[in-house]
Write a protein that holds these residues in place. Structure first.
Motif, mmCIF file in Angstrom:
data_model
loop_
_atom_site.group_PDB
_atom_site.id
_atom_site.type_symbol
_atom_site.label_atom_id
_atom_site.label_comp_id
_atom_site.label_asym_id
_atom_site.label_seq_id
_atom_site.Cartn_x
_atom_site.Cartn_y
_atom_site.Cartn_z
ATOM 1 N N MET A 186 -33.220 -14.093 12.979
ATOM 2 C CA MET A 186 -34.362 -14.893 13.962
ATOM 3 C C MET A 186 -33.702 -15.791 14.910
ATOM 4 O O MET A 186 -34.319 -15.767 15.980
ATOM 5 C CB MET A 186 -35.365 -15.896 12.901
ATOM 6 C CG MET A 186 -36.581 -14.746 12.555
ATOM 7 S SD MET A 186 -37.833 -15.663 11.836
ATOM 8 C CE MET A 186 -37.128 -16.472 10.434
ATOM 9 N N ARG A 188 -31.382 -15.123 16.650
ATOM 10 C CA ARG A 188 -30.902 -14.335 17.773
ATOM 11 C C ARG A 188 -31.723 -13.786 18.331
ATOM 12 O O ARG A 188 -31.533 -12.978 19.309
ATOM 13 C CB ARG A 188 -29.714 -13.385 17.171
ATOM 14 C CG ARG A 188 -28.638 -13.897 16.757
ATOM 15 C CD ARG A 188 -27.678 -13.132 16.043
ATOM 16 N NE ARG A 188 -27.326 -11.829 17.116
ATOM 17 C CZ ARG A 188 -26.618 -11.984 18.074
ATOM 18 N NH1 ARG A 188 -25.872 -13.164 18.552
ATOM 19 N NH2 ARG A 188 -26.688 -10.762 19.060
ATOM 20 N N SER A 189 -33.296 -14.007 17.941
ATOM 21 C CA SER A 189 -34.447 -13.430 18.722
ATOM 22 C C SER A 189 -34.996 -14.222 19.606
ATOM 23 O O SER A 189 -34.416 -15.227 20.014
ATOM 24 C CB SER A 189 -35.445 -12.902 17.312
ATOM 25 O OG SER A 189 -36.066 -14.613 17.436
ATOM 26 N N ARG A 190 -35.670 -13.621 20.506
ATOM 27 C CA ARG A 190 -36.389 -14.249 21.616
ATOM 28 C C ARG A 190 -37.141 -15.550 20.997
ATOM 29 O O ARG A 190 -37.069 -16.733 21.443
ATOM 30 C CB ARG A 190 -37.736 -13.415 22.017
ATOM 31 C CG ARG A 190 -38.168 -14.011 23.291
ATOM 32 C CD ARG A 190 -39.188 -12.830 23.749
ATOM 33 N NE ARG A 190 -39.347 -13.307 25.066
ATOM 34 C CZ ARG A 190 -40.820 -13.249 25.331
ATOM 35 N NH1 ARG A 190 -41.747 -13.052 24.526
ATOM 36 N NH2 ARG A 190 -41.397 -13.583 26.472
ATOM 37 N N ASP B 110 -36.293 -7.957 25.277
ATOM 38 C CA ASP B 110 -35.184 -7.826 24.688
ATOM 39 C C ASP B 110 -33.977 -8.569 25.382
ATOM 40 O O ASP B 110 -34.068 -8.723 26.563
ATOM 41 C CB ASP B 110 -34.748 -6.244 24.750
ATOM 42 C CG ASP B 110 -33.980 -5.935 26.058
ATOM 43 O OD1 ASP B 110 -32.696 -5.347 25.930
ATOM 44 O OD2 ASP B 110 -34.554 -5.898 27.045
#
Ligand code: ATP
Ligand code: MG
Lengths: 333, 242
Positions: A186, A188-190, B110
């Motif tokens: 998470m 490393r997620s947006r 992304d």
């Protein structure tokens, strides 16, 4: 996940693989006491991770996370006792109930601009009110507590969490490792980056189009839901729940120490913190017991002193220091 | 030319003080438009109302044909308006690249493409070699550049720049002017800037609005505005023209 492994420094991979291998094999050699301490470490690493997600990443201070432990534990225990529904199913209801509490607190705080220490006070208030409510709730046995009975015929029903120490050892290990992995992904997620933006400067985050309310709601809902799983673990491990014990503010404080000492907003902080603090607490209990010191608060004072020493020596936590020392940069930070 | 942004009769009061008083102007799509005026004239307050950080007491803001006054600042940004802060607000503990990538994430789902976009923008603003540095370690001129980079990363249709040249050396100012001009020419991005550095204003803006005590006292081409007696008296001073 593969991506995470790929970016981890080689030395880091070795350390992680070794640590996991040792922990998996340890029950072959270790005695019951060591196993029980490690189980406790896993528990604190797990709930610390859940809290870290909300405070360390999204920057929202909760001092009432015991609420979610308690709600999670009570819901799953009740479903088991009253309906015969096992914890593997009950955990979903537990997560939903705790997440609903989290959503209510988040909505109140974030919609009405209650921020920082005032938000923390709100979380304490909710936990306290819930404790008082459970004290008087007949369904759960009120202040007299709720007990999961020992049933001979159910021994070994691991699918109902009616097993021995080893079951909880491995379950705890899986939870702690799973939570660390989840938080690493998470982070490393947006959403993870949006959390950090809100933590660092909410006004600037909003100027970049980030819906701060939605992002903070996501943090509190995920964090409370995750914490509830810890509550289910707690309930079935200890087989008893007392409002005065599970919802206590000191429980909320206890659960945030590992991430603070280990390093806020890092994946390994809560893990390292739990490995440092839990044995320390257990050791103090053993020592004070050995010397027959039972003046109230002696253990707490020692514990406090050690905390002060660690935090003043490593203000950003033990993990960042360790990582720098051994060249294990926390990429998932 | 089509109008991208229209402010009509905007006013804002702070406890008795009228910070912005009945200000109206229009910015055409593709234009570089400057707002100038002495300290405390109400420039930043005007920006804040456009960006959704403040709600106007009176008046309307129309962007790309739709009313945006009363929207929250994040909603305004999602419509396509990005702003910098006069008093810079980087995400201090994050790296320069992560600061910009967070802006890039607005229109990119992304991470890989967001990071690539952030790198391209850092390259453009001469910050590429500092991308791994923590934002809090930057010098003020670099922080100003970071503000611009982060706003640009959201792919705005309209870029609001609040004194991004302040504190830059003349060569750095020229560099920033060149970057903004190229951006405007190549992508057609509309720019609304507040600036005290007249050299930058003269070089960039096609039209200028002059604020004084919250009111618009002049409006027009830069070369005409700097000769306006009211502007000279209130802001530039006689010597600035020569
Ligand atoms: N939040 C606020 N509360 C009260 N007064 C304010 C507030 N913000 C601005 N002001 C006042 O409104 C007036 C206009 O301020 P503003 O910041 O818009 O000026 P400015 O033109 O941007 O000035 P500068 O060139 O110094 O940046 C000033 O007198 C200022 O003190
Ligand atoms: Mg200003």
């Amino acid at each position: 996940m593969i991506e995470l492994w790929r970016i981890a420094p080689p030395r880091g991979r070795i350390v992680i693989a070794l640590a996991l291998a040792v922990l998996l094999a340890l029950p072959l050699a270790a005695d019951r006491y060591v196993i029980s301490v490690l189980t406790l470490i896993f528990y604190f690493a797990y709930v610390g991770q859940a809290w870290n997600l909300m405070m360390g990443y999204a920057g929202q201070l909760s001092l009432g996370h015991a609420l979610y432990v308690g709600v999670g534990g009570y819901v799953a225990a009740l479903m088991w006792l009253k309906l015969g529904i096992g914890p593997w199913l009950g955990v979903f209801a537990a997560v939903a109930a705790a997440a609903a509490f989290g959503a209510a607190i988040g909505w109140l705080g974030f919609r009405f601009g209650i921020a920082g220490v005032y938000f923390a006070l709100l979380t304490i208030a909710f936990a306290e009110f819930t404790r008082i409510g459970f004290d008087h709730l007949e369904l759960t046995g009120g202040a007299a507590g709720l007990f999961l009975p020992f049933e001979e015929k159910r021994i070994g029903e691991w699918w109902n969490l009616r097993g021995g120490q080893l079951l909880f050892y491995y379950l705890g290990l899986a939870l702690a490792a799973g939570a660390a992995l989840l938080v690493a992904l998470m982070a490393r997620s947006r959403l993870g980056y949006q959390w950090r933006a809100v933590r660092e400067d909410e006004t600037a985050a909003r100027a970049l189009g980030i819906d701060a309310f939605a992002v903070k709601m996501a943090a509190v809902v995920i964090s409370s839901g995750m914490t509830a799983v810890g509550g289910v673990f707690y309930a079935f491990y200890y087989n008893n729940l007392f409002p005065s014990q599970v919802f206590e503010i000191s429980r909320s404080i206890e659960l945030i120490l590992a991430p603070i000492v280990g390093g806020l907003g890092t994946v390994f902080g809560p893990v390292i913190g739990a490995f440092v603090l839990t044995p320390l607490g257990e050791g103090l209990t053993a020592v004070t017991g050995r010397f027959g010191i039972n003046a109230p608060g002696v253990k707490a004072v020692f514990y406090g002193v050690v905390l002060i020493v660690i935090i003043s020596a490593m203000p950003s936590g033990v993990w960042p220091r360790l990582a720098a020392l051994f060249g294990l940069k926390d990429h998932a930070r | 030319m089509t109008t991208l942004l229209a402010a009509a009769n905007l006013s804002k009061r702070f406890a008795g003080l009228i910070a912005v008083n009945q200000v109206s102007f229009e910015v055409a799509a593709g234009e570089i438009f400057a707002v100038i005026g002495p300290n405390g004239a109400g420039k930043t307050t005007l920006f804040a109302m456009i960006a959704g950080a403040l709600t106007p007491d009176e008046g309307t803001v129309t962007f790309a044909g739709a009313r945006i006054d009363g929207l929250t600042s994040d909603a305004v940004c999602r419509r396509g308006i990005a702003r910098t802060f006069q008093i810079v607000r980087p995400f201090p503990a994050l790296s320069v690249e992560d600061n910009v990538m967070i802006g890039a994430l607005l229109r990119r789902a992304d991470m890989r493409s967001a990071r690539a976009h952030a790198r391209a923008i850092l390259e453009m603003l001469d910050l590429a070699d500092k991308r791994a540095a923590t934002a809090s370690s930057l010098t003020l001129p670099d922080r100003k550049r970071l503000e611009v980079a982060r706003a640009l990363a959201t792919d705005p249709k309209l870029l609001l720049l609040d004194e991004v040249m302040a504190g830059l050396r003349p060569t750095e100012t020229d560099r920033m002017v060149a970057i903004l001009r190229k951006l405007n020419r190549d992508t057609g991005m509309t720019i609304l800037l507040i600036e005290h550095v007249m050299r930058a204003v003269m070089a960039l803006a096609s039209r200028v609005l002059v604020l004084h005590h919250g009111a618009a006292i002049a409006h027009g081409a830069p070369k005409d505005v700097v000769r306006d007696p009211a502007v000279i008296a209130s802001y530039l001073g006689a010597e600035a023209v020569g």
